[in-house]
Design an enzyme around this catalytic site. Structure first.
Site, PDB file in Angstrom:
ATOM      1  N   SER A  10       0.830  -1.207   0.000  1.00  0.00           N
ATOM      2  CA  SER A  10       0.000   0.000   0.000  1.00  0.00           C
ATOM      3  C   SER A  10       0.868   1.261   0.000  1.00  0.00           C
ATOM      4  O   SER A  10       2.007   1.240   0.449  1.00  0.00           O
ATOM      5  CB  SER A  10      -0.871   0.056   1.263  1.00  0.00           C
ATOM      6  OG  SER A  10      -1.389  -1.200   1.565  1.00  0.00           O
ATOM      7  N   THR A  45      -6.497   3.717   7.045  1.00  0.00           N
ATOM      8  CA  THR A  45      -7.952   3.664   7.262  1.00  0.00           C
ATOM      9  C   THR A  45      -8.355   3.782   8.734  1.00  0.00           C
ATOM     10  O   THR A  45      -9.532   3.696   9.061  1.00  0.00           O
ATOM     11  CB  THR A  45      -8.525   2.368   6.671  1.00  0.00           C
ATOM     12  OG1 THR A  45      -7.844   1.246   7.258  1.00  0.00           O
ATOM     13  CG2 THR A  45      -8.326   2.320   5.165  1.00  0.00           C
ATOM     14  N   THR A 142       6.019 -13.875   7.867  1.00  0.00           N
ATOM     15  CA  THR A 142       5.886 -13.214   9.179  1.00  0.00           C
ATOM     16  C   THR A 142       4.426 -13.174   9.634  1.00  0.00           C
ATOM     17  O   THR A 142       3.859 -12.086   9.818  1.00  0.00           O
ATOM     18  CB  THR A 142       6.458 -11.781   9.123  1.00  0.00           C
ATOM     19  OG1 THR A 142       5.734 -11.036   8.125  1.00  0.00           O
ATOM     20  CG2 THR A 142       7.938 -11.774   8.787  1.00  0.00           C
ATOM     21  N   ASN A 144       1.179 -13.481  12.250  1.00  0.00           N
ATOM     22  CA  ASN A 144       0.929 -13.468  13.692  1.00  0.00           C
ATOM     23  C   ASN A 144       0.362 -14.843  14.065  1.00  0.00           C
ATOM     24  O   ASN A 144       0.220 -15.719  13.202  1.00  0.00           O
ATOM     25  CB  ASN A 144      -0.011 -12.317  14.086  1.00  0.00           C
ATOM     26  CG  ASN A 144      -1.347 -12.365  13.354  1.00  0.00           C
ATOM     27  OD1 ASN A 144      -1.895 -13.434  13.080  1.00  0.00           O
ATOM     28  ND2 ASN A 144      -1.883 -11.199  13.020  1.00  0.00           N
ATOM     29  N   GLU A 147      -2.834 -15.895  12.101  1.00  0.00           N
ATOM     30  CA  GLU A 147      -2.534 -16.189  10.698  1.00  0.00           C
ATOM     31  C   GLU A 147      -1.818 -17.535  10.556  1.00  0.00           C
ATOM     32  O   GLU A 147      -2.113 -18.317   9.642  1.00  0.00           O
ATOM     33  CB  GLU A 147      -1.707 -15.054  10.094  1.00  0.00           C
ATOM     34  CG  GLU A 147      -2.535 -13.786   9.935  1.00  0.00           C
ATOM     35  CD  GLU A 147      -1.733 -12.501   9.841  1.00  0.00           C
ATOM     36  OE1 GLU A 147      -2.320 -11.457   9.473  1.00  0.00           O
ATOM     37  OE2 GLU A 147      -0.518 -12.511  10.152  1.00  0.00           O
ATOM     38  N   THR A 180       5.073 -13.234  14.660  1.00  0.00           N
ATOM     39  CA  THR A 180       5.439 -11.904  15.153  1.00  0.00           C
ATOM     40  C   THR A 180       4.785 -11.536  16.473  1.00  0.00           C
ATOM     41  O   THR A 180       5.305 -10.714  17.225  1.00  0.00           O
ATOM     42  CB  THR A 180       5.071 -10.835  14.108  1.00  0.00           C
ATOM     43  OG1 THR A 180       3.677 -10.999  13.764  1.00  0.00           O
ATOM     44  CG2 THR A 180       5.909 -10.992  12.850  1.00  0.00           C
ATOM     45  N   ASP A 229       4.528  -3.826   8.714  1.00  0.00           N
ATOM     46  CA  ASP A 229       5.222  -3.575   7.449  1.00  0.00           C
ATOM     47  C   ASP A 229       6.690  -3.223   7.715  1.00  0.00           C
ATOM     48  O   ASP A 229       7.591  -3.656   6.989  1.00  0.00           O
ATOM     49  CB  ASP A 229       4.542  -2.434   6.680  1.00  0.00           C
ATOM     50  CG  ASP A 229       3.053  -2.683   6.497  1.00  0.00           C
ATOM     51  OD1 ASP A 229       2.684  -3.829   6.194  1.00  0.00           O
ATOM     52  OD2 ASP A 229       2.254  -1.746   6.681  1.00  0.00           O
TER      53      ASP A 229
END
Length: 306
Positions: A10, A45, A142, A144, A147, A180, A229
């Site tokens: 992004s 956002t 990477t 978490n 995920e 992470t 990021d």
């Protein structure tokens, strides 16, 4: 030797997220970064308002074709983060595979952004694409805890579970896996997050070795955007400098995060005033002000080898 990264993430006009979080720190550490902006938004956002455009899979392909026609599609690393669109993600995989044919030593660093704390914040249709197409072509991932659980279908309740999940992820493709953040209890108390990492390497005699590490990271009392990021970019940088030493690479990446976050917190509280909650604008990462820490991070948290 020049090292070049293709970063597909992004972009925000104001603040630090995605490519804005990754590019400057990588450049400071000597990497050439070619950025493709998967979205272009006014800001992240988490603000009250945001406006902007989203790049389609076809538009991504057009940009890549331009690079290819000029014969400058030669990369050492590809870095990707948040994506909401399955066809865009599949196009990323096609590009990575083509770049790997040109350079078999290319390293793909992927942050498989799916969700957190038990909730997905991307469409569920992305999960099989990550599982079956993206993770198998990645060298470094990477996720978490949530995920990692989604990708393997296994729940993490203990450190042993986490090590098994990282082994399952290794078997899917990546040699380096860093969870992470996890919900595992820290030995240092509730104010700490547990990070776990695992790296498979091949020794000179051809035998395989696995290094597993654990880190206890102080929780920050604020919501930051762009830290994931930044971490993926710093892990790319420091594993490049310490390719067979995940412990040192993670210590440096986490220490960069610590310095940037501490500087951001103190600035945000100073701007907000006593007793006031800082705004999203005040909590934008103090990236430029942290240049010296990015270049040469003082190690503030040491990893334990498991």
């Amino acid at each position: 030797m020049e090292c070049r990264v293709l970063s597909i993430q992004s972009h925000v006009v104001r603040g630090y997220v995605g490519n804005k979080s990754a590019t400057f720190p990588l450049q400071v550490l000597g990497f050439e970064v070619d950025s493709i902006n998967s979205v272009q938004f006014s800001n992240h956002t988490g603000y009250a308002h945001w406006k902007g455009q989203v790049l389609t899979a076809d538009e991504l392909h057009v940009l890549y074709e331009g690079i290819k026609l000029n014969d400058v599609n030669h990369y050492d690393y590809v870095l990707t983060g948040y994506t909401r669109d399955t066809s865009f993600l599949e196009m990323v995989v096609d590009i990575v595979q083509e770049l790997k044919r040109a350079n078999p030593n290319l390293v793909y660093v992927c942050d498989p952004v799916l969700g957190d704390h038990g909730a997905m914040y991307v469409p569920e249709s992305l999960l099989p694409v990550y599982k079956n197409k993206v993770v198998p072509v990645a060298e470094i991932i990477t996720p978490n805890q949530f995920e990692a659980e989604l990708l393997t279908g296994k729940t993490i309740g203990t450190e042993r579970d986490a090590l098994e999940v990282m082994d399952l992820l290794h078997n899917m493709g990546p040699d380096t896996v860093v969870i992470t953040s996890s919900d595992l209890p820290s030995q240092l108390g509730e104010q700490f997050l547990v990070l776990l990492g695992s790296q498979r390497t091949v020794k000179l005699d051809g035998t395989r070795a696995t290094q597993r590490i654990r880190m206890e990271i102080t929780k920050a009392d604020a919501v930051f955007v762009g830290t994931g990021d930044l971490f993926a970019a710093m892990l790319l940088a420091w594993t490049h400098h310490h390719p067979k030493d995940l412990k040192t690479a993670c210590e440096k990446a986490v220490s960069v995060m610590h310095h940037v976050i501490q500087r951001t917190i103190s600035f945000a509280h100073k701007m907000a005033g006593p007793g006031q909650r800082p705004t999203p604008a005040q909590l934008e990462l103090r990236m430029v002000q942290s240049k010296a820490d990015i270049e040469d991070p003082a190690i503030v948290i040491e990893a334990t080898v498991l």
